[in-house]
Design an enzyme around this catalytic site. Structure first.
Site, PDB file in Angstrom:
ATOM      1  N   CYS A   1     -24.024  -7.800  -6.645  1.00  0.00           N
ATOM      2  CA  CYS A   1     -24.788  -8.140  -5.443  1.00  0.00           C
ATOM      3  C   CYS A   1     -24.409  -9.499  -4.874  1.00  0.00           C
ATOM      4  CB  CYS A   1     -26.283  -8.064  -5.722  1.00  0.00           C
ATOM      5  SG  CYS A   1     -26.878  -9.222  -6.991  1.00  0.00           S
TER       6      CYS A   1
ATOM      7  N   HIS B   1     -31.161 -11.596  -8.306  1.00  0.00           N
ATOM      8  CA  HIS B   1     -30.601 -10.613  -7.376  1.00  0.00           C
ATOM      9  C   HIS B   1     -30.570 -11.232  -5.981  1.00  0.00           C
ATOM     10  CE1 HIS B   1     -29.759  -6.880  -5.316  1.00  0.00           C
ATOM     11  NE2 HIS B   1     -30.855  -7.015  -4.595  1.00  0.00           N
TER      12      HIS B   1
END
Length: 273
Positions: free
Chosen positions: A146, A32
């Site tokens: 993301c 992430h």
């Protein structure tokens, strides 16, 4: 931010679900991405990241509700900005590294762009769909998650004059491999009163094994069903920008890659780097 402020910009990266599973998904390079800021005038830190608003699983697969024909999607995403940087979270199993410095003026211009970006790209998309594993392969569908937001943010900062340090930046992509996708329709044309009942049932049947599981046995039974549909029968139903597509899957079917995307170079000159 005040125009005269000097703001440090940090690259942040950690394994997905690190808060729950530690570095487990880090070993698979499922990461992430976020970006951090530190104000020299106030000493305050801030984190900005693009999140799936209803968790990754809900953004990737729909809910099948009793008595409702159409799958229910919770696939919205948005940039979140909040005070503080959780150093332990990013450092322990990931990355926290200074990339550049910008002025308060540049930060404020970036913030305006983030608001615009939030209003124009609202759907989270996990999958990249390609024709093959070749680097020059046709990309049928690009992901919107993301890392793509962070790449857009870096490009905006470069356009505003930020000059990045020479560091390697890698990102995760989850790729499905497919022949040319076949357009099927939207929710109304498939699941509406005049819809295609056979196709509607096939889509619901495809998504059923991806539901949350209560027992280990349920998980493995449904995993076998997924393998049968996706690999043996080479079928995948993709929901992308409110439309359904059929993907004729092909070898190697799915791949997780962690590849370098160089930091952008802008045309203006930043200060303090």
């Amino acid at each position: 931010m005040k125009e005269e402020d000097v703001i440090e910009v940090y690259r942040l990266q950690a394994p997905v679900w690190e808060f729950k599973y530690g570095d487990l998904l880090g070993h698979l390079k499922i990461m992430h991405d976020a970006v951090g800021f530190k104000s020299s005038l106030t000493g305050k830190n801030y984190t900005m990241e693009w999140y799936e608003l209803f968790q990754l699983g809900n953004c990737t697969f729909p809910h099948l509700r009793p008595g409702m024909d159409a799958p229910f999607w919770c696939n919205q995403g948005a940039a979140c900005f909040y005070e503080g940087i959780d150093d332990a979270h990013w450092k322990e199993n990931g990355t926290l590294v200074l990339m550049t410095t910008i002025s308060g003026t540049m930060f404020n211009e970036m913030a305006k762009w983030v608001k615009y970006d939030n209003e124009t790209g609202i759907y989270y998309e996990t999958w990249t769909v390609q024709a093959s594993s070749d680097k020059r392969s046709i990309v049928w569908f690009d992901s919107y998650e993301c890392s793509k937001f962070i790449l857009r943010t870096y490009q905006k900062l470069a356009d505003l004059g930020a000059v990045f340090k020479k560091i390697q930046t890698n990102y995760t992509s989850i790729i499905l491999f497919s022949g040319e996708p076949i357009y099927l329709g939207n929710e109304t044309s498939i699941f509406g009163p005049l819809g295609n009942k056979t196709l509607a049932a096939a889509i619901r049947d495809f998504y059923y094994p991806f539901k949350p599981h209560r027992t280990v046995r349920e998980f493995f039974v449904d995993l076998l069903k997924i393998i049968d549909r996706v690999i043996l029968h080479r079928e995948f139903y993709l929901f992308y920008n409110l439309e359904y597509w059929f993907l004729p899957m092909k070898f190697p079917y799915l791949k997780i890659i962690y590849e370098e995307v160089p930091l952008p170079i802008g045309s203006k000159t930043s200060f303090g780097v």
